[in-house]
Scaffold this motif. Structure first.
Motif, PDB file in Angstrom:
ATOM      1  N   VAL A 142      -7.304 -32.491   0.970  1.00 25.23           N
ATOM      2  CA  VAL A 142      -7.834 -32.259   2.448  1.00 25.23           C
ATOM      3  C   VAL A 142      -9.505 -32.297   2.542  1.00 25.23           C
ATOM      4  O   VAL A 142     -10.145 -32.951   3.131  1.00 25.23           O
ATOM      5  CB  VAL A 142      -7.256 -31.417   3.220  1.00 25.23           C
ATOM      6  N   GLN A 143      -9.677 -31.505   1.464  1.00 26.75           N
ATOM      7  CA  GLN A 143     -11.385 -31.229   1.352  1.00 26.75           C
ATOM      8  C   GLN A 143     -12.003 -32.391   0.992  1.00 26.75           C
ATOM      9  O   GLN A 143     -13.004 -32.853   1.385  1.00 26.75           O
ATOM     10  CB  GLN A 143     -11.344 -30.081   0.143  1.00 26.75           C
ATOM     11  N   ALA A 148     -15.945 -36.708   2.100  1.00 23.53           N
ATOM     12  CA  ALA A 148     -16.300 -38.270   2.451  1.00 23.53           C
ATOM     13  C   ALA A 148     -16.549 -38.593   3.797  1.00 23.53           C
ATOM     14  O   ALA A 148     -16.918 -39.507   4.039  1.00 23.53           O
ATOM     15  CB  ALA A 148     -15.072 -38.972   1.917  1.00 23.53           C
ATOM     16  N   GLY A 149     -16.573 -37.370   4.604  1.00 22.46           N
ATOM     17  CA  GLY A 149     -16.595 -37.870   6.066  1.00 22.46           C
ATOM     18  C   GLY A 149     -15.726 -38.506   7.040  1.00 22.46           C
ATOM     19  O   GLY A 149     -15.869 -39.071   7.898  1.00 22.46           O
ATOM     20  N   LEU A 150     -14.421 -38.518   6.317  1.00 31.32           N
ATOM     21  CA  LEU A 150     -13.383 -39.252   6.827  1.00 31.32           C
ATOM     22  C   LEU A 150     -12.486 -38.063   7.544  1.00 31.32           C
ATOM     23  O   LEU A 150     -11.518 -38.508   8.264  1.00 31.32           O
ATOM     24  CB  LEU A 150     -12.617 -39.627   5.668  1.00 31.32           C
ATOM     25  N   ALA A 151     -12.978 -36.984   7.774  1.00 29.46           N
ATOM     26  CA  ALA A 151     -12.305 -35.725   8.530  1.00 29.46           C
ATOM     27  C   ALA A 151     -13.421 -34.785   9.056  1.00 29.46           C
ATOM     28  O   ALA A 151     -14.104 -34.675   8.007  1.00 29.46           O
ATOM     29  CB  ALA A 151     -11.023 -35.123   7.822  1.00 29.46           C
ATOM     30  N   PRO A 152     -13.120 -34.197   9.930  1.00 29.07           N
ATOM     31  CA  PRO A 152     -14.361 -33.098  10.511  1.00 29.07           C
ATOM     32  C   PRO A 152     -14.522 -32.105   9.802  1.00 29.07           C
ATOM     33  O   PRO A 152     -13.142 -31.723   8.919  1.00 29.07           O
ATOM     34  CB  PRO A 152     -13.610 -32.938  12.033  1.00 29.07           C
ATOM     35  N   ASP A 154     -14.206 -28.723   8.406  1.00 26.48           N
ATOM     36  CA  ASP A 154     -13.495 -27.547   8.803  1.00 26.48           C
ATOM     37  C   ASP A 154     -13.146 -26.496   7.564  1.00 26.48           C
ATOM     38  O   ASP A 154     -13.243 -26.819   6.388  1.00 26.48           O
ATOM     39  CB  ASP A 154     -12.126 -27.896   9.424  1.00 26.48           C
ATOM     40  N   ASP A 155     -12.105 -25.519   7.831  1.00 26.57           N
ATOM     41  CA  ASP A 155     -11.639 -24.673   6.637  1.00 26.57           C
ATOM     42  C   ASP A 155     -10.500 -25.498   6.181  1.00 26.57           C
ATOM     43  O   ASP A 155      -9.381 -25.739   6.783  1.00 26.57           O
ATOM     44  CB  ASP A 155     -11.161 -23.518   7.226  1.00 26.57           C
TER      45      ASP A 155
END
Length: 204
Positions: A142-143, A148-152, A154-155
């Protein structure tokens, strides 16, 4: 008349480890068939191998110890398969998606083992620290999507926990309520990735 396995010869000196692995292999199959660790008996395992029950007790003091060793083997094999699926996928999103989908495929093939791993009373009596490995690797996946800027941003650990909770819930329901109007798992996983991880649909 009950069918019994042919009696096997004594293991040569130094091959006790091989018998231990054979015991675990038989237990894997029986647990997958039973889907319930409480329904397993060490005598049944011994009977499948054609050995005396005392030979099982030499390696495992009780049923819980045997089941725990078997679940560790199953989890180790599961992690290896998931890592291979991830390695064969392209990009951070593809790798995360491959991890989640492979989990669903393995569970579809081995629902009994999955139920014992996650839903058995053994979970309430014994710490299964080895399961933390899956959590940590999913968080890392997830990280990577976030980096990679493919997900906001967040934690990642919290997002990973939400994703794993959704996937485990979906898998468990598919096992226990197979008659519900399920869409393909791939579609459900993609919805989880969009809604829980924040991955844009076009990135899937």
């Amino acid at each position: 008349m009950e069918k019994t396995s042919p009696a096997r010869g004594r293991n040569p000196r130094g091959q006790g480890a091989r018998l231990r692995e054979e015991i675990v292999s038989v237990t894997l199959r029986l647990l997958d068939e039973l889907g319930d660790d409480q329904a397993l008996s060490l005598r049944a395992v011994a009977r499948e191998l054609g050995i005396a029950a005392t030979s099982v007790y030499i390696h495992f003091a009780d049923r819980d110890q045997l089941v725990l060793a078997t679940l560790e083997r199953f989890h180790r094999d599961l992690m290896r398969a998931i890592d291979q699926a991830e390695a064969g996928a392209a990009g951070p999103v593809g790798k995360l998606r491959a991890r989640v989908l492979l989990l669903g495929e393995v569970v579809n093939r081995h629902p009994g083992l999955y139920k014992v791993l996650h839903e058995s009373t053994l979970n309430q009596r014994t710490a299964m620290a080895f399961k933390q490995d899956l959590a940590e690797r999913t968080t890392t996946a997830v990280q990577r999507c976030m980096d990679a800027g493919l997900a906001p941003a967040d934690d990642a650990a919290t997002v990973s926990l939400d994703l794993r909770a959704a996937v485990h819930g979906a898998v468990s329901l598919r096992i226990n309520q197979p008659d519900l109007p399920w869409t393909p798992l791939e579609e459900q996983v993609d919805r989880f990735l969009v809604k829980l991880v924040g991955i844009p649909p076009e990135a899937l």
